[in-house]
Scaffold this active site. Structure first.
Site, PDB file in Angstrom:
ATOM      1  CB  CYS A 169      -0.899  -0.016   1.233  1.00 39.56           C
ATOM      2  SG  CYS A 169      -2.106  -1.366   1.191  1.00 39.56           S
TER       3      CYS A 169
ATOM      4  CB  CYS B 224      -4.513  -0.600  -0.403  1.00 45.44           C
ATOM      5  SG  CYS B 224      -2.903  -1.351  -0.712  1.00 45.44           S
TER       6      CYS B 224
END
Ligand code: DVN
Length: 275
Positions: A95, A176
């Protein structure tokens, strides 16, 4: 210096760094010559040098790609026709590294060269293998058409457009943490709902997975400054993000984005003040 950074720095020196001045491949041409060798070579390069921890079957990927393209008419290759190919190339990423862009193609390649922690679609195996290539099938029989391919706008399901739509959808669904979007403040409609970012990626970002959407607006050193975080289509993007429950930030002309343009224009008055 990492292979990628080396390539990136070369492109900073070699290419005129005005946003959008280095366009992509020529339009109206046929399938890229030697496409099989290019695609397979890039695949083997990726799994050997770029991302050695990955294990992919380059032959199987090529077979699935070729089947998706040559088994349909050249304007009927839909996103789902690439389903088998994408099943051969699953990918995930940490992420906080996802970088999206629109109308800043040349700039993004140089930006990621000096900021290699970012991950763009072109850093995925699919993006790396097919970037800047053109392909379509012969009308009358199954085989690539090396003479001419239709424009994206001429097809309901263009083979190139459909692959990028599927790849972009997959990339956005993976996104993300804190993600970044680089937009071009020197043009009107820096954010367009018809662009790949505006029509595919934005709609497949998940507010449960994405903490912040960090919008970065960059303008040419010589301007013009047509849009910004407080002016023009970027306000539409901010409105959409707010209505879908995303947290966001927006900045205009971050210093690093201007400095990067000084590499090509050191004599520019703004760049001289840096010295
Ligand atoms: O977030 C990025 C990336 O993750 C990818 O998923 O798509 C996003 C960028 O796409 P975009 O938002 O449509 O941004 P652009 O700059 O309008 O287009 C990106 C690329 O698609 C460019 O290389 C375009 O080619 P060009 O204009 O540089 O020669 C290409 N493109 C756009 N419309 C096209 C096209 N190529 C052929 N025909 C078209 N109609």
């Amino acid at each position: 210096m990492k292979f990628r950074a080396a390539v990136g720095m070369t492109s900073v020196i070699a290419c005129f760094l005005t946003l959008g001045a280095c366009s992509g491949r020529p339009r109206g041409f046929g399938t890229t010559p030697n496409i099989k060798h290019i695609v397979m070579g890039r695949c083997f390069n990726y799994i050997t040098l770029v991302n050695p921890s990955t294990r992919y079957d380059c032959e199987a990927i090529w077979r699935a790609f070729e089947e998706a393209v040559v088994k349909q008419n050249s304007c009927d290759v839909a996103m789902e026709h690439y389903r088998h190919m994408f099943r051969e190339m699953p990918q995930t990423r940490a992420c906080d590294r996802f970088l999206f862009w629109s109308k800043t193609k040349k700039f993004i390649q140089d930006y990621t060269a000096i900021a290699p922690h970012f991950w763009t679609l072109e850093d995925t195996l699919a993006g790396y293998m097919f970037n800047d290539l053109v392909w379509c099938r012969q009308q009358e029989n199954s085989g690539f058409n090396f003479s001419s391919c239709p424009e994206w706008s001429a097809c309901l399901h263009h083979p190139v457009h459909s692959l990028w739509r599927q790849a972009s959808k997959n990339f956005a669904e993976m996104a993300c943490g804190n993600i970044t979007v680089l937009l071009n403040g020197s043009i009107e409609n820096a954010f367009s709902k018809n662009s790949m970012f505006g029509s595919v990626e934005l709609d497949h970002l998940n507010p449960e997975r994405v903490n912040y959407v960090n919008i970065r607006v960059v303008t040419n050193l010589d301007g013009p400054s047509r849009e910004s975080c407080s002016r023009g289509s970027i306000l539409d993007l901010i409105h959409i993000l707010q209505s879908r429950g995303f947290r966001w930030t927006c900045s205009d002309n971050e210093r690093i984005l201007k400095i990067l343009q000084c590499v090509q224009k050191p004599e520019h008055s703004w760049c001289r003040t840096l010295a």
